[in-house]
Write an enzyme that holds these catalytic residues in place. Structure first.
Site, PDB file in Angstrom:
ATOM      1  N   GLU A   1      -2.064   0.409  13.419  1.00  0.00           N
ATOM      2  CA  GLU A   1      -3.195   0.861  12.607  1.00  0.00           C
ATOM      3  C   GLU A   1      -4.523   0.649  13.334  1.00  0.00           C
ATOM      4  OE1 GLU A   1      -3.633  -1.420   9.012  1.00  0.00           O
ATOM      5  OE2 GLU A   1      -4.903   0.114   8.087  1.00  0.00           O
TER       6      GLU A   1
ATOM      7  N   GLU B   1       0.844  -1.185   0.000  1.00  0.00           N
ATOM      8  CA  GLU B   1       0.000   0.000   0.000  1.00  0.00           C
ATOM      9  C   GLU B   1       0.885   1.244   0.000  1.00  0.00           C
ATOM     10  OE1 GLU B   1      -3.432  -0.501   2.324  1.00  0.00           O
ATOM     11  OE2 GLU B   1      -4.236   1.446   1.797  1.00  0.00           O
TER      12      GLU B   1
HETATM   13  C1  BGC Z   1      -5.181   2.694   4.754  1.00  0.00           C
HETATM   14  C2  BGC Z   1      -5.632   3.790   5.654  1.00  0.00           C
HETATM   15  C3  BGC Z   1      -6.586   4.627   4.910  1.00  0.00           C
HETATM   16  C4  BGC Z   1      -7.770   3.763   4.642  1.00  0.00           C
HETATM   17  C5  BGC Z   1      -8.886   4.455   3.959  1.00  0.00           C
HETATM   18  C6  BGC Z   1      -6.373   1.851   4.460  1.00  0.00           C
HETATM   19  O1  BGC Z   1      -6.075   0.783   3.644  1.00  0.00           O
HETATM   20  O2  BGC Z   1      -4.122   1.991   5.277  1.00  0.00           O
HETATM   21  O3  BGC Z   1      -4.904   4.194   6.655  1.00  0.00           O
HETATM   22  O4  BGC Z   1      -6.893   5.846   5.461  1.00  0.00           O
HETATM   23  O5  BGC Z   1      -7.405   2.604   3.916  1.00  0.00           O
HETATM   24  O6  BGC Z   1     -10.003   3.955   4.399  1.00  0.00           O
END
Ligand code: BGC
Length: 880
Positions: A744, A475
C-alpha cells in the site's frame, strides 16, 4: 486461408454460456481461429432461436441476415424483447474475405434470469422468528432442509438462490456449484445478487432433498473499522431459494423456500468476514443434506416479512477456490506455537488436517508479516481478528476449511494442535472472483517480472465480488480510486468485463441524488465526489469499452456519468475544480506526504486534471455510442477546462503547479500541456527524478501514469530507470524487501502500521505500462480490432514480450536484441485485426520482415520505423 478458419468463443454479453442473463438486448461476440495472413471477416449473420433444430430451417427469434461488417463484438441482438427463463440458442455465420461460402459456428446457448419480482414465488425464510434488535451479534450458522418428491424425471431443473447472509446449498447431498461466500457483497438495502444453477443432473425420481448451510456473510458481518453490525437492517440468516423443475410436456413445478423447510443448529458457532470462523465438528450431523435423513426433530422454518429487496442475477464470475498452495516452511517460535510460511502473500484461507481427541481446540491465526521474534505480527490488521477455531470431533483424521470468512496472509499460526504438526497438516487455499486470466508477460529482467507477478497476486487477492483495496485488515472495501488507477492493468491480466459491470451496477445505485459518485462502493461511508476516486464512475466504463469494445457499458452508465459531470460543472463555474471535492484525498500516500492525504501536489490541480480527463473520455464514449451532439458538447467542455487549467497552473517556463512530479504527470498524460511546453515539462519532471537519485515521488494518482508520461515524451530511459530502481521508493524496493504482492505504501517496511497493507493493488497499476510498452500490446481501437505494437527499446533490457487474449483473439509478441545489437520482434495478430508496429530506429536503419525489406515501412515523427499489418505471424528486424 479462409478454408481453415473456424468461429470460436461465442459469447453473449461477453460471457460464455450464461445462465440468468438479464439484458433483454444482449450483445454477441466471437473470434475467428485461423492462421492465415490478412484473414478478415467481411460479413456476419447471427441467428437466435428457441432450439438448435430451428437454427437450420427456422423459425428464428431473430435472424440478422447477412450484414456487411467486420465487427466481431458489440453486435446487439435485434429480435423481440426476451422474457424470464427464456432459453436461446444461437450461432453465427461469417463470410471471410475471398471465400464464397460462410464459415458457420456450432450452436451456443444462454438463458434469461428472473426478470420481474413476480417471478419469485419463494418466501424469505429464517430459522428463528425475527427478534427486535437482533442483527447486532454474530449468529451461529444454521442448517435448513426441504424434502420433495417428483414422479417423473424433469428435462430441466434450475435453482435460483440468494440469502441475507451467506449460503452453501446442496441437492441430495451433492454441493451445488462451487461458489464461495455467495451472495457477494452489495448494499443489501438496495440490491442483492441471486445465483442460478443448472441442477438437472442432481434430481432423481422419488424423494429429493435440498439442504442449505446459512451463515452471516457480508450481510451481517461488522463493517470495516467502524465495527458496526446490522447496517443493512433485517436480521441475518434468511434464505430465498426457488427450484424450478420443467417436465417433457412443458409443465413446471416449483419447490421454494416456505414454512415446510426444517432447521437445525450447524457446527459453525460463529462466522464473520473479518474475524474468522469457529467450527465445532462434534456438532456435525452426518448425512443431514442427503435423502433418508430423519429430520423429524428439526424445527420448522419461519417465512419472514422482508422488505422488497430488488434481486439481480449474478452473471459475473463467482468467488472460487482456484489454487492450493503448500507451505514452504514451518517453525516453532515458542513452545506449542507453530508458524507456517506459504512463501506467498494471498487471499483465501487454510485447509487443516488433524487427528486428536474429541473436544481438542485448534486455533489458526493469519498474518502478512512476522516480527523479529518469528511470531505473527498482526498490528496492521487493526480490528480484524482473523482467527479460525476448530474443535475436533475425535473421528480420526479430520479436515477443515472455513465456510464464510476469508483472510489475507502469508503466514499461519497454529496453536492447540494435538502433537507436533508437519508441513502436510496445512494447505493454503487461494480464493477470488474467478475472472479468466488473459495476460502474461516476460522480460529479461527478473526484477520486472517479479513486479508483474506481485501485481497479479494483488489483483487475485482483491477481486472479491467487488474490487477491494486490501484483503486483510478491517477494511476490504470497494475503494473507487484504487480500482480506477488499477483498471488498465487489471483488464489486461484478467477478463474483468462482467466483474466490473456488476460493480458498476453497485456504483449506480450508490450515486447520490446530487450526482456525486461515491468514493467507496457498495458500503455506505457517505463519502463521495473525491477527485480520482469518484471519477472511477467514468474511467471504469471507458476502460472496459477500450479493452472489450462493448458500448453496452457506456449505455448503462451514460445517464449517471452525465449527472456526475453536471454536478462538478454546477459547483465550479470557472472550470477549475475548486469546490465540492469530497474528502479530497489528493495524490494519496505520495512520497513526500507526512500524513497520507497531505497536499504534495495542489489538490485543485489534481481535481481539474481529472475533470478534464472525464470530459475527454465522455466525448470519446459519446461518439462511440451514437451520441454525436454530446460528443461535441463534451469536447467543448474539455476545451474550456483545458484553457482554464493552462491559465491557472501552467507557466511559460514549463513549470506546472508546485512542480511536483504529479503536477507534470497528470497534465502530460491527459493532454493538458500545450505542445510548445511539453518538452520543458517533461524535462522538469525528468530532472526532479534525477535530483532525487532516479526516484519517483508520486502517490496513488500520479504513479499509474508516471512511466507513460515519460516514455510518450521521449524519456523512455528515465521510465526504465524507475522500473529498475531497487532503492526506496520504488517497486523494486518492495521486491528487494521480499514482497510477493504490492504494498500500500512505498515505505511498507517502515510506515505507520495502522494503515499498512502489504497487499494493495494500487501501485500495481504500473503493470498497464508493462503490457503496453514492454510486451508492446495496446489497443489502437476498442476491443483490439486494431492493435498498437510498440515495445520500447532500451539497452538495459534484451528481451521481452507477452500474450494477451483480447476479445478479438490472442495477440502475442516476443522481442529480443541479438548479440549484434539487432532488434527483432516476433508478432502474431489474430484474424480480423490490424496492427501498427512502431520500432525505435536510428537514422539509416531499415525494417525487415521475414528477412526482406518490409514494403510500406515508414518513419513516424519520433523517427521510429512503422509498419501497418493485417493478421498473421510476422518476424520484424531493425537492420543497419
Ligand atoms: C484505503 C485506500 C483508499 C483510501 C482512501 C484507505 O484506507 O485502503 O486504498 O483509497 O483509504 O483514501
Amino acid at each position: 486461408m479462409a478454408e481453415t478458419a473456424s468461429v470460436a468463443n461465442l459469447r453473449v454479453d461477453y460471457i460464455d454460456r450464461p445462465l440468468g442473463l438479464e439484458s433483454t438486448r444482449p450483445r454477441f461476440s466471437w473470434t475467428i481461429e485461423g492462421s492465415g495472413r490478412d484473414l478478415k471477416q467481411v460479413g456476419w449473420r447471427v441467428q437466435v432461436a428457441a432450439d438448435e433444430a430451428a437454427l437450420g430451417d427456422g423459425p428464428c427469434l431473430w435472424d440478422s441476415g447477412r450484414v456487411e461488417s467486420r465487427r466481431s463484438f458489440d453486435v446487439a441482438y435485434g429480435g423481440p424483447n426476451l422474457v424470464s427463463r427464456q432459453r436461446c440458442v444461437w450461432r453465427v455465420s461469417l463470410w471471410l474475405d475471398g471465400a464464397a461460402e460462410p464459415v458457420v459456428s456450432g450452436a451456443s446457448a444462454w438463458e434469461m434470469g428472473l426478470l420481474s419480482p413476480d417471478d419469485w414465488a419463494a418466501d424469505w425464510i429464517a430459522a428463528t422468528p425475527p427478534v427486535e434488535g437482533a442483527g447486532n451479534t454474530p449468529l451461529p450458522a444454521v442448517l435448513m432442509r426441504r424434502k420433495f418428491a417428483t414422479l417423473e424425471q424433469p428435462v430441466a431443473a434450475r435453482l435460483y438462490v440468494t440469502a441475507l447472509g451467506a449460503y452453501e446449498i446442496s441437492l441430495n447431498g451433492a454441493r451445488v456449484g462451487d461458489a464461495h461466500l455467495a451472495p457477494e457483497s452489495t448494499d443489501f438495502r438496495r440490491r442483492a445478487l441471486y445465483q442460478t444453477h443448472d441442477v438437472t443432473q442432481l434430481i432423481g425420481v422419488g424423494e429429493n432433498v435440498i439442504g442449505a448451510l446459512l451463515g452471516d456473510g457480508w450481510y451481517a458481518s461488522a463493517f470495516a473499522w467502524k465495527n458496526e453490525r446490522g447496517v443493512f437492517g433485517a436480521p441475518p440468516n434468511r434464505l430465498r431459494a426457488q427450484l424450478e423443475l420443467t417436465f417433457a410436456d412443458g409443465r413446471r413445478e416449483t419447490v421454494a423456500t416456505d414454512g415446510v423447510w426444517r432447521c437445525a443448529p450447524s457446527p459453525i458457532l460463529r462466522s464473520e468476514i473479518y474475524d474468522g470462523e469457529v467450527y465445532d465438528a462434534r456438532r456435525e450431523l452426518p448425512g443431514w443434506s442427503a435423502k433418508g435423513f430423519d429430520d423429524s426433530g428439526w424445527a420448522p422454518a419461519f417465512p419472514v416479512e422482508t422488505l422488497d429487496l430488488p434481486l439481480s442475477s449474478q452473471v459475473s464470475p463467482p468467488i472460487r477456490a482456484t489454487l492450493r498452495l503448500k507451505p514452504v516452511s514451518l517453525s516453532q517460535p515458542s513452545p506449542g506455537v507453530f508458524v507456517y510460511d506459504f512463501g506467498q502473500n494471498f487471499a483465501g484461507w487454510a485447509r487443516l488436517t488433524a487427528e486428536g481427541p474429541a473436544g481438542t481446540e485448534i486455533q489458526l491465526r493469519f498474518a502478512e508479516i512476522l516480527g523479529q521474534d518469528g511470531q505473527l505480527s498482526t498490528e496492521n490488521l487493526r480490528g480484524a481478528k482473523v482467527t479460525d477455531t476448530v474443535i475436533l470431533a475425535g473421528r480420526g483424521q479430520e479436515t477443515f476449511e472455513p465456510h464464510f470468512t476469508y483472510h489475507g496472509f502469508r503466514y499461519v499460526e497454529l496453536t492447540g494442535f494435538p502433537g507436533e504438526p508437519t508441513l502436510a497438516a496445512l494447505e493454503g487455499v487461494v480464493a477470488h472472483s474467478d475472472c479468466e486470466v488473459t495476460g502474461t508477460l516476460e522480460t529479461s529482467s527478473s526484477l520486472i517480472d517479479q513486479i508483474w507477478r506481485n501485481s497479479v497476486w494483488s489483483q487475485r487477492s482483491n477481486l472479491f465480488g467487488v474490487p477491494t483495496d486490501c484483503p486483510q485488515r478491517d477494511e476490504r472495501l470497494g475503494w473507487m480510486g484504487d480500482a480506477q488507477v488499477f483498471w488498465d492493468a487489471a483488464s489486461y491480466t484478467m477478463d474483468v468485463d462482467a466483474f466490473t459491470r456488476r460493480f458498476l451496477g453497485d456504483v449506480r445505485v450508490a450515486q447520490r441524488r446530487t450526482g456525486g459518485f461515491p468514493d467507496v462502493t457498495p458500503y455506505e461511508l457517505r463519502w463521495d465526489g473525491s477527485p480520482g476516486w469518484a471519477d472511477a464512475g467514468v474511467i471504469l466504463p471507458w476502460t472496459l469499452w477500450r479493452k472489450y469494445g462493448d458500448t453496452g457499458v457506456i449505455d448503462e452508465m451514460w445517464e449517471p456519468m452525465v449527472r456526475w459531470l453536471d454536478w462538478i460543472a454546477a459547483n465550479n463555474p470557472d472550470h477549475i475544480w475548486r469546490h465540492k471535492r469530497g474528502v479530497d484525498y489528493g495524490d494519496w500516500l505520495a512520497v513526500d506526504a507526512v500524513k497520507p492525504g497531505d497536499e504534495t501536489t495542489p489538490k485543485d490541480l489534481i481535481g481539474t486534471a481529472f475533470w478534464a480527463h472525464d470530459a475527454a473520455l465522455m466525448a470519446e464514449m459519446a461518439a462511440a455510442s451514437g451520441r454525436p451532439d454530446e460528443a461535441v458538447e463534451y469536447a467543448a467542455l474539455r476545451e474550456r477546462i483545458g484553457r482554464a487549467f493552462e491559465a491557472e497552473f501552467i507557466r511559460s517556463d514549463g513549470s506546472i503547479g508546485n512542480d511536483s512530479q504529479t503536477s507534470h504527470v497528470l497534465p502530460l498524460r491527459f493532454g493538458l500541456v500545450p505542445d510548445a511546453l511539453r518538452q520543458a515539462s517533461v524535462e522538469r519532471l525528468a530532472s526532479d527524478i534525477a535530483k532525487r537519485g532516479n526516484k519517483l515521488s508520486t502517490g496513488f494518482l500520479g504513479t499509474p501514469y508516471l512511466l507513460d508520461a515519460l516514455a510518450d515524451n521521449g524519456r523512455e530511459d528515465v521510465a526504465v530507470g524507475l522500473l529498475l530502481q531497487t532503492e526506496f521508493p520504488s517497486w523494486g524496493y518492495m521486491v528487494s524487501r521480499g514482497a510477493t504482492t504490492m504494498w500500500e505504501r512505498w515505505n511498507g517496511d517502515t510506515g505507520d502500521v495502522s494503515m499498512n497493507s502489504f497487499n494493495h493493488y494500487a501501485y500495481g497499476a504500473i503493470v498497464g505500462f508493462l503490457y503496453r510498452r514492454l510486451a508492446g500490446i495496446a489497443p489502437a481501437a476498442p476491443g483490439f480490432s486494431a492493435v498498437e505494437i510498440r515495445p520500447l527499446d532500451d539497452p538495459r533490457l534484451d528481451r521481452g514480450g507477452g500474450r494477451y487474449v483480447s476479445v478479438s483473439g490472442p495477440i502475442e509478441t516476443s522481442w529480443r536484441r541479438g548479440d549484434d545489437g539487432r532488434f527483432s520482434l516476433d508478432l502474431t495478430l489474430p484474424p480480423n485485426t490490424t496492427g501498427r508496429v512502431r520500432l525505435a530506429a536510428r537514422p539509416g536503419q531499415t525494417l525487415l520482415e521475414g528477412g526482406r525489406p518490409f514494403d510500406g515501412a515508414a518513419r513516424d515523427e519520433t523517427g521510429a520505423l512503422t509498419a501497418e499489418v493485417g493478421s498473421g505471424g510476422y518476424r520484424f528486424e531493425v537492420a543497419s
